[in-house]
Design a protein around this motif. Sequence first.
Motif, short mmCIF file in Angstrom:
data_model
loop_
_atom_site.label_atom_id
_atom_site.label_comp_id
_atom_site.label_asym_id
_atom_site.label_seq_id
_atom_site.Cartn_x
_atom_site.Cartn_y
_atom_site.Cartn_z
N UNK A 1 48.69 48.66 38.50
CA UNK A 1 47.38 49.20 39.40
C UNK A 1 46.10 48.64 38.97
N UNK A 2 46.16 48.59 37.56
CA UNK A 2 44.84 47.87 37.02
C UNK A 2 44.69 46.40 37.46
N UNK A 3 45.94 45.79 37.34
CA UNK A 3 45.74 44.30 37.58
C UNK A 3 45.59 43.97 38.95
N UNK A 4 45.99 45.27 40.00
CA UNK A 4 45.60 44.80 41.38
C UNK A 4 44.50 44.96 41.67
N UNK A 5 43.58 46.08 40.86
CA UNK A 5 42.38 46.31 41.23
C UNK A 5 41.41 45.07 40.79
N UNK A 6 41.97 44.46 39.59
CA UNK A 6 40.96 43.34 39.04
C UNK A 6 41.10 42.16 39.53
N UNK A 7 41.97 41.80 40.75
CA UNK A 7 41.74 40.60 41.56
C UNK A 7 40.54 40.19 42.01
N UNK A 8 40.03 39.10 41.74
CA UNK A 8 38.67 38.89 42.32
C UNK A 8 38.63 38.47 43.66
N UNK A 9 37.50 38.87 44.37
CA UNK A 9 37.51 38.53 45.83
C UNK A 9 37.39 36.97 46.13
#
Length: 378
Positions: free
Chosen positions: A269-277
Amino acid sequence: MKFRTIVKIGVGLSVLLFCLGVAFYSFVSLTDAEKGKDVDMFALIPDDCYGVLDTDNIGYYTSEFPRTSYAIDLDTIHHSELIKNILTGITQYTSVNTHGLSNQIQRLMISFHNSNSTKDVVAYFKLSSSGSGFIGDILKQRYGQNISPKVEEYRGKKIEIYPLGKTANFLSVLSGDGYLVISYHKLLIERVIDAIKDGTSLSDDVVFSNHKVKKSANYLTFYGRTASFPLLSGGQTHVWSEFELHLNSDVLYLSGMMYEPDSCMQEVKSRLEEIPTLSEDSILIISGHEKVDSCITNAMSMPRNKIFDECLSNLSRDASYIMVADMDKVAQTPELYAYYFPGFIRDNIDLFRSFIMSSQVTEVNGRFSHIYIFTYKD
């Protein structure tokens, strides 16, 4: 009766292309009255494989895939030797029993064990009660009545090894109550027996066992030892994802869930949220529910003059992550986007140049579901 079979299986990690119709093995599902014992087919598959294809009626895809607009773009893959030489090369000669071979096979599964060889696969057949001897009959039709197997024993199980005519290939066969397992390699059949004897099959895998058993008719699913896309794995190898195929004339869908140890959920979940736009011409990547919601809401209010815009507006506002990409642009510099695609897509990226890909990941009941939508441009 005689019938023809077309089988095409992609090399190594190209299993997606198998799902897209380049793996055609035509057989007819049995009625409940004709079905044999309820065999847990996953209990036969060694847990160290890197992928499994599972279908109850690939004949359905045999008829549907050629009708799609994109069939010609994807029908360009090398053939797995096991399927090409054994199923295609043999079944065109045979007429087994009064109902034919197609009435004996209820389910076909194929496990993949080495991405460097097209022979390192195992085919598993769930059979009706009348189907246990069909391989011997088929081989006699193809290679002559004098063909006979050498029988070897491994851990109390008999393995029949058939020489395939003048070729350098041998076919190893394991028969059981309601199932049949075949491979070019006896060692792979021995690994199947080990999985049965030692409790090291996919049915015993704690993570894989979270997958849902398919109950609908005419399904075709690939299970891969991969995250929804590599960026989410964080180097974790004990993760599985399913990709179930759906198709219509202009669009191909792959949907399913990702399964990982419960202890890894928060990390994913953390890795998913940290993906840059990333927002540039023909490629858009956005992570974070609020940003996804805002982006799609805005897209829905704007004129949809391009296929790209239409694909974006059709994604879910509830998603935690979305990506929309013109695959032709991705294929020009695939190394820049390698972590956003499962390996079997990334390794065959040129085949998808004619598509707009839109994907999303959504958190559902503590798990992450994904969908990949390939929309044909031409």
